[in-house]
Design a protein around this motif. Structure first.
Motif, PDB file in Angstrom:
ATOM      1  N   UNK A  60      23.462  36.788  36.802  1.00 54.93           N
ATOM      2  CA  UNK A  60      23.569  35.508  37.493  1.00 54.93           C
ATOM      3  C   UNK A  60      24.592  35.583  38.621  1.00 54.93           C
ATOM      4  N   UNK A  61      25.711  36.277  38.366  1.00 58.05           N
ATOM      5  CA  UNK A  61      26.755  36.393  39.387  1.00 58.05           C
ATOM      6  C   UNK A  61      26.235  37.107  40.629  1.00 58.05           C
ATOM      7  N   UNK A  62      25.419  38.136  40.429  1.00 56.71           N
ATOM      8  CA  UNK A  62      24.844  38.860  41.561  1.00 56.71           C
ATOM      9  C   UNK A  62      23.833  37.987  42.296  1.00 56.71           C
ATOM     10  N   UNK A  63      22.997  37.288  41.561  1.00 58.06           N
ATOM     11  CA  UNK A  63      21.990  36.431  42.186  1.00 58.06           C
ATOM     12  C   UNK A  63      22.629  35.311  43.005  1.00 58.06           C
ATOM     13  N   UNK A  64      23.732  34.771  42.486  1.00 59.12           N
ATOM     14  CA  UNK A  64      24.384  33.651  43.160  1.00 59.12           C
ATOM     15  C   UNK A  64      25.521  34.097  44.080  1.00 59.12           C
ATOM     16  N   UNK A  65      25.751  35.424  44.121  1.00 57.71           N
ATOM     17  CA  UNK A  65      26.863  35.962  44.924  1.00 57.71           C
ATOM     18  C   UNK A  65      28.162  35.229  44.556  1.00 57.71           C
ATOM     19  N   UNK A  66      28.468  35.246  43.273  1.00 60.14           N
ATOM     20  CA  UNK A  66      29.576  34.469  42.726  1.00 60.14           C
ATOM     21  C   UNK A  66      30.924  34.942  43.269  1.00 60.14           C
ATOM     22  N   UNK A  67      31.750  34.008  43.756  1.00 60.99           N
ATOM     23  CA  UNK A  67      33.098  34.374  44.206  1.00 60.99           C
ATOM     24  C   UNK A  67      34.055  34.664  43.052  1.00 60.99           C
ATOM     25  N   UNK A  68      33.602  34.423  41.813  1.00 57.89           N
ATOM     26  CA  UNK A  68      34.481  34.657  40.660  1.00 57.89           C
ATOM     27  C   UNK A  68      34.541  36.122  40.262  1.00 57.89           C
ATOM     28  N   UNK A  69      33.717  36.951  40.855  1.00 57.52           N
ATOM     29  CA  UNK A  69      33.662  38.350  40.427  1.00 57.52           C
ATOM     30  C   UNK A  69      35.004  39.056  40.599  1.00 57.52           C
ATOM     31  N   UNK A  70      35.673  38.824  41.727  1.00 54.76           N
ATOM     32  CA  UNK A  70      36.952  39.490  41.930  1.00 54.76           C
ATOM     33  C   UNK A  70      37.983  39.010  40.917  1.00 54.76           C
ATOM     34  N   UNK A  71      37.946  37.707  40.567  1.00 52.78           N
ATOM     35  CA  UNK A  71      38.864  37.187  39.557  1.00 52.78           C
ATOM     36  C   UNK A  71      38.579  37.812  38.192  1.00 52.78           C
ATOM     37  N   UNK A  72      37.299  38.001  37.880  1.00 51.47           N
ATOM     38  CA  UNK A  72      36.929  38.617  36.614  1.00 51.47           C
ATOM     39  C   UNK A  72      37.456  40.049  36.530  1.00 51.47           C
ATOM     40  N   UNK A  73      37.257  40.805  37.602  1.00 49.84           N
ATOM     41  CA  UNK A  73      37.709  42.200  37.615  1.00 49.84           C
ATOM     42  C   UNK A  73      39.225  42.273  37.539  1.00 49.84           C
ATOM     43  N   UNK A  74      39.916  41.403  38.293  1.00 49.54           N
ATOM     44  CA  UNK A  74      41.383  41.397  38.248  1.00 49.54           C
ATOM     45  C   UNK A  74      41.884  41.095  36.837  1.00 49.54           C
ATOM     46  N   UNK A  75      41.238  40.162  36.172  1.00 47.75           N
ATOM     47  CA  UNK A  75      41.618  39.780  34.807  1.00 47.75           C
ATOM     48  C   UNK A  75      41.535  40.986  33.874  1.00 47.75           C
ATOM     49  N   UNK A  76      40.418  41.702  33.939  1.00 47.20           N
ATOM     50  CA  UNK A  76      40.219  42.857  33.065  1.00 47.20           C
ATOM     51  C   UNK A  76      41.234  43.950  33.381  1.00 47.20           C
ATOM     52  N   UNK A  77      41.451  44.216  34.676  1.00 43.08           N
ATOM     53  CA  UNK A  77      42.384  45.273  35.081  1.00 43.08           C
ATOM     54  C   UNK A  77      43.786  44.981  34.560  1.00 43.08           C
ATOM     55  N   UNK A  78      44.243  43.740  34.701  1.00 46.07           N
ATOM     56  CA  UNK A  78      45.587  43.385  34.243  1.00 46.07           C
ATOM     57  C   UNK A  78      45.751  43.625  32.743  1.00 46.07           C
ATOM     58  N   UNK A  79      44.741  43.264  31.970  1.00 45.38           N
ATOM     59  CA  UNK A  79      44.834  43.434  30.526  1.00 45.38           C
ATOM     60  C   UNK A  79      44.796  44.911  30.132  1.00 45.38           C
ATOM     61  N   UNK A  80      43.943  45.666  30.816  1.00 47.11           N
ATOM     62  CA  UNK A  80      43.833  47.085  30.482  1.00 47.11           C
ATOM     63  C   UNK A  80      45.098  47.841  30.891  1.00 47.11           C
ATOM     64  N   UNK A  81      45.679  47.522  32.049  1.00 49.72           N
ATOM     65  CA  UNK A  81      46.918  48.178  32.458  1.00 49.72           C
ATOM     66  C   UNK A  81      48.059  47.838  31.502  1.00 49.72           C
ATOM     67  N   UNK A  82      48.055  46.619  30.992  1.00 50.20           N
ATOM     68  CA  UNK A  82      49.055  46.265  29.984  1.00 50.20           C
ATOM     69  C   UNK A  82      48.933  47.131  28.747  1.00 50.20           C
ATOM     70  N   UNK A  83      47.689  47.395  28.329  1.00 51.47           N
ATOM     71  CA  UNK A  83      47.470  48.284  27.188  1.00 51.47           C
ATOM     72  C   UNK A  83      47.895  49.711  27.522  1.00 51.47           C
ATOM     73  N   UNK A  84      47.668  50.132  28.777  1.00 51.67           N
ATOM     74  CA  UNK A  84      48.059  51.486  29.178  1.00 51.67           C
ATOM     75  C   UNK A  84      49.576  51.659  29.134  1.00 51.67           C
ATOM     76  N   UNK A  85      50.308  50.628  29.527  1.00 49.75           N
ATOM     77  CA  UNK A  85      51.773  50.683  29.450  1.00 49.75           C
ATOM     78  C   UNK A  85      52.212  50.829  28.000  1.00 49.75           C
ATOM     79  N   UNK A  86      51.600  50.061  27.102  1.00 47.96           N
ATOM     80  CA  UNK A  86      51.925  50.192  25.675  1.00 47.96           C
ATOM     81  C   UNK A  86      51.635  51.605  25.184  1.00 47.96           C
ATOM     82  N   UNK A  87      50.555  52.181  25.699  1.00 54.48           N
ATOM     83  CA  UNK A  87      50.196  53.548  25.330  1.00 54.48           C
ATOM     84  C   UNK A  87      51.304  54.524  25.718  1.00 54.48           C
ATOM     85  N   UNK A  88      51.813  54.406  26.928  1.00 50.79           N
ATOM     86  CA  UNK A  88      52.878  55.302  27.389  1.00 50.79           C
ATOM     87  C   UNK A  88      54.144  55.127  26.559  1.00 50.79           C
TER      88      UNK A  88
END
Length: 286
Positions: free
Chosen positions: A51-79
């Motif tokens: 749906x996001x692709x069909x509607x060219x959703x502007x939320x896609x960048x926010x979604x990706x940023x959200x995931x990246x922030x959470x995963x990098x937080x886990x990576x810091x815990x890993x280190x």
């Protein structure tokens, strides 16, 4: 000649701490091909992306940023869990030459007790750039580090001089980006490339029996070696973290996206990432 040099060393600042600072004048880009693909199995997430692709959703960048922030937080815990910040550095033994006139003098430099720290300052530095090409979502994710600090103890010998003390370095302006594509036909996420700008290195020598011309000589000797060593560590960290992220996303991508779509402002990830021995991966070689 040796007497004159020794006299100048005493009359100068032989017993003072040197704060001579030299900054590297160039940086280097390093690209790492990742080519790791992660399937998107959750039907709800598949529907959202379609749906996001069909509607060219502007939320896609926010979604990706959200995931990246959470995963990098886990990576810091890993280190941190693997006691990788600070991280010990290998001993360095170098020979060097000095030719003030017609005579060439040979010297030696030993560096021990090295440490590098603040690798855990890895973070997203800006919003992801998202592009749409048919059913393909492309994203460039900017990340970086705060100043990365390193220290060594050193001793050198040349021309009857034997300075010794400590080296303090700072690697700064280190930035990078990931290139990622999401194929909404195949329902896969592919981590394509990691590009690292290696930043600039500044060094300060402190110690006993050290004078300016010798400091400048030693900096010329060690600057490239230290820069390459820190960059090698960053490469290994990134490689290990990418493997970790892939394994994590395989288990948790659906949960992360689902929580984001529900608008959860503060996400506590319930899944635990599998334990790995990163210290073995990043162990410095002598």
């Amino acid at each position: 000649m040796k007497f004159v040099l020794a006299f100048l060393a005493v009359v100068g600042i032989a017993y003072a701490a040197s704060n001579v600072k030299v900054t590297s004048k160039s940086t280097k880009d390093i690209s790492i091909k990742l080519e790791r693909t992660i399937p998107i199995k959750n039907p709800a997430i598949q529907a959202y992306l379609t749906k996001a692709v069909q509607e060219r959703s502007p939320r896609l960048d926010m979604t990706i940023d959200f995931i990246v922030d959470k995963v990098l937080g886990e990576a810091v815990d890993l280190l941190l869990d693997n006691n990788l910040d600070p991280l010990s550095l290998p001993e360095i033994h170098l020979g060097f030459e000095y030719q003030p006139a017609l005579i060439t003098y040979h010297g030696e430099l030993d560096m021990v007790g090295g440490w590098v720290q603040d690798i855990i300052t890895i973070h997203r530095t800006g919003s992801s750039t998202v592009s749409l090409d048919g059913n393909i979502i492309g994203a460039r994710i900017p990340i970086g580090f705060d100043d990365i600090i390193l220290t060594y103890l050193y001793s050198a010998t040349i021309m009857d001089l034997g300075p010794h003390g400590s080296i303090h370095g700072k690697l700064y302006d280190v930035d990078a980006y990931f290139d990622v594509t999401i194929d909404t036909d195949a329902m896969t996420v592919t981590m394509n490339e990691f590009n690292l700008n290696t930043g600039k290195l500044s060094l300060k020598f402190y110690g006993y029996g050290i004078i300016d011309w010798l400091v400048n000589l030693l900096i010329d000797v060690v600057e490239d070696v230290l820069h390459e060593q820190i960059v090698d560590i960053l490469n290994k960290v990134v490689g290990a973290v990418v493997e970790y992220i892939v394994e994590y996303l395989n288990e948790n991508l659906g949960d992360l996206l689902g929580r984001h779509l529900e608008g959860e402002p503060k996400l506590t990830i319930g899944h635990q990432m599998p334990k790995v021995n990163l210290r073995q991966i990043l162990r410095p070689t002598q």
